[in-house]
Design a protein around this motif. Structure first.
Motif, PDB file in Angstrom:
ATOM      1  N   SER A 139       0.823  -1.198   0.000  1.00 31.21           N
ATOM      2  CA  SER A 139       0.000   0.000   0.000  1.00 31.21           C
ATOM      3  C   SER A 139       0.863   1.255   0.000  1.00 31.21           C
ATOM      4  CB  SER A 139      -0.926   0.007   1.224  1.00 31.21           C
ATOM      5  OG  SER A 139      -0.161   0.107   2.415  1.00 31.21           O
TER       6      SER A 139
ATOM      7  N   SER B 153       0.347   3.833   1.817  1.00 34.36           N
ATOM      8  CA  SER B 153       0.563   4.267   3.205  1.00 34.36           C
ATOM      9  C   SER B 153       1.744   3.531   3.825  1.00 34.36           C
ATOM     10  CB  SER B 153      -0.706   4.028   4.028  1.00 34.36           C
ATOM     11  OG  SER B 153      -1.038   2.645   4.052  1.00 34.36           O
ATOM     12  N   TYR B 154       1.915   2.252   3.476  1.00 38.10           N
ATOM     13  CA  TYR B 154       3.064   1.511   4.018  1.00 38.10           C
ATOM     14  C   TYR B 154       4.368   2.042   3.446  1.00 38.10           C
ATOM     15  CZ  TYR B 154       6.046  -2.348   5.431  1.00 38.10           C
ATOM     16  OH  TYR B 154       7.051  -3.087   5.991  1.00 38.10           O
TER      17      TYR B 154
ATOM     18  N   SER C  24       4.889   5.054   2.557  1.00 38.29           N
ATOM     19  CA  SER C  24       5.121   6.320   3.256  1.00 38.29           C
ATOM     20  C   SER C  24       5.733   6.093   4.626  1.00 38.29           C
ATOM     21  CB  SER C  24       3.791   7.081   3.393  1.00 38.29           C
ATOM     22  OG  SER C  24       3.962   8.255   4.152  1.00 38.29           O
ATOM     23  N   ARG C  25       5.238   5.077   5.353  1.00 34.10           N
ATOM     24  CA  ARG C  25       5.790   4.807   6.687  1.00 34.10           C
ATOM     25  C   ARG C  25       7.228   4.318   6.597  1.00 34.10           C
ATOM     26  NH1 ARG C  25       0.431   2.874   7.605  1.00 34.10           N
ATOM     27  NH2 ARG C  25       1.063   0.718   7.179  1.00 34.10           N
TER      28      ARG C  25
END
Length: 370
Positions: free
Chosen positions: A233, A235-236, A238-239
């Motif tokens: 994803s 978001s992952y 980004s983390r």
């Protein structure tokens, strides 16, 4: 039904090999020609060092050598009346002493020394020795040592006595390619990130994050595009790029390839971030290039201003054209704002690959600690 004849057998003691008879009846089959031969073989097997014992011996030798170098350096700092620098190295000595004490205790256990005798040598009650310096505690110290920062303070060379006359003295500043910068061109103690005890290098996890983030900026790809390339994803991703997650090697490799990077440069950084020992497939130059990438690839002349290394020497270290001394590796890593100890196994492997003596780390120009 008549039982099948088990046939002839030989004694399992490699030093014997006599044939033994095995009956086809019930009961455990014999493995040795006699009880005395079996006891002799078991005693010899117990005396041979296990892989763990060999690792303890190697670790003890390494810590003792490091400790001797640091103490020698502290002696010179003390004679030079540099108490602050000596106190800085005192922290390194204390850590080395704790490491050495732990592994010596484990060596005594490997030799089957009694726990009470070990505790008596240390002036400790046996229960405290078992509780605070167990085999698991020793293993944790061994695993964490390469990840701990070892502060270094370099002792400036003793200046030559001034000539008796007041005539100016001409000093040549010519140096060969790859040679360290002479002290006269820097002053006695030019500030350097590699020698500044108040500046702490970034940990391995942060170095990996910086390297992946710099690759992402160079590629110009969005988080959504990287998510599609890595099958995770956005978001992952980004983390990971923000340092909130340490990815698996599969994800880190796909991110590197998606950004046009070299996985060989990222693998040592990923292994250090995970607290894993580097593999033999990883090379020291690739690991140094990974640190160089994490620092946004500064120019070699800029790095030369923060170290005692020349741009030519730094280029050779990154390209792998020559095996540098450990002091140079440590100094370049600190100049790149990264810890040097995770690189130590790679440097040791590079030295071993030469099938010859280790490069001299103490000579007329350089002095090494750790």
């Amino acid at each position: 039904m008549t039982p099948k004849d088990p046939g002839p057998a030989h004694c399992l003691n490699p030093g014997c090999g006599n044939p033994i008879g095995r009956s086809a009846g019930s009961g455990r089959p014999r493995h040795y020609c006699s009880d005395a031969c079996g006891r002799a073989y078991r005693r010899a097997r117990e005396k041979s060092p296990t892989p763990d014992a060999l690792a303890h011996n190697e670790f003890a030798d390494q810590v003792a050598d490091d400790l001797a170098r640091v103490i020698t350096h502290m002696l010179r700092l003390t004679h030079a009346q540099q108490p602050l620098a000596a106190l800085t190295l005192l922290r390194v000595v204390e850590g080395d002493l704790e490491d050495l004490k732990a592994v010596l205790i484990q060596q005594a256990r490997d030799q089957r020394q009694k726990n009470a005798d070990i505790a008596q040598c240390l002036g400790l009650p046996p229960e405290q020795l078992t509780r605070k310096l167990s085999a698991d505690a020793v293993r944790r110290r061994m695993d964490s040592r390469p990840l701990r920062t070892r502060t270094r303070v370099r002792l400036p060379r003793q200046a030559a006595a001034p000539p008796p006359t007041s005539a100016p003295r001409t000093v040549s500043t010519t140096r060969l390619p790859g040679q360290r910068r002479p002290a006269s061109s820097r002053g006695e103690m030019t500030p350097s990130r590699a020698r500044d005890p108040d500046r702490h290098p970034t940990g391995p996890a942060a170095v990996l994050t910086r390297a992946l983030s710099h690759l992402q900026r160079l590629s110009g790809k969005t988080l959504r595009e990287l998510a599609e390339d890595t099958d995770v994803s956005a978001s992952y991703v980004s983390r990971v790029l923000n340092g909130e997650r340490c990815p698996s090697w599969k994800v880190a490799r796909l991110l590197t390839l998606a950004c046009g990077g070299d996985p060989a440069e990222i693998q040592p950084l990923w292994a250090a971030a995970r607290g894993q020992a580097p593999t033999q497939r990883q090379s020291l130059p690739a690991a140094l290039r990974g640190l160089h990438l994490a620092a946004a690839r500064p120019r070699t002349d800029e790095l030369g201003e923060h170290t005692h290394l020349t741009p030519h020497a730094i280029t050779g270290m990154l390209d792998g054209t020559a095996l540098p001394a450990w002091e140079d590796v440590e100094e370049l890593a600190h100049a790149l704002n990264a810890e040097a100890q995770p690189l130590r196994p790679l440097w040791n492997a590079a030295c071993a690959a030469l099938a010859g003596p280790l490069p001299s780390t103490a000579g007329p120009v350089t002095e090494v600690i750790g």
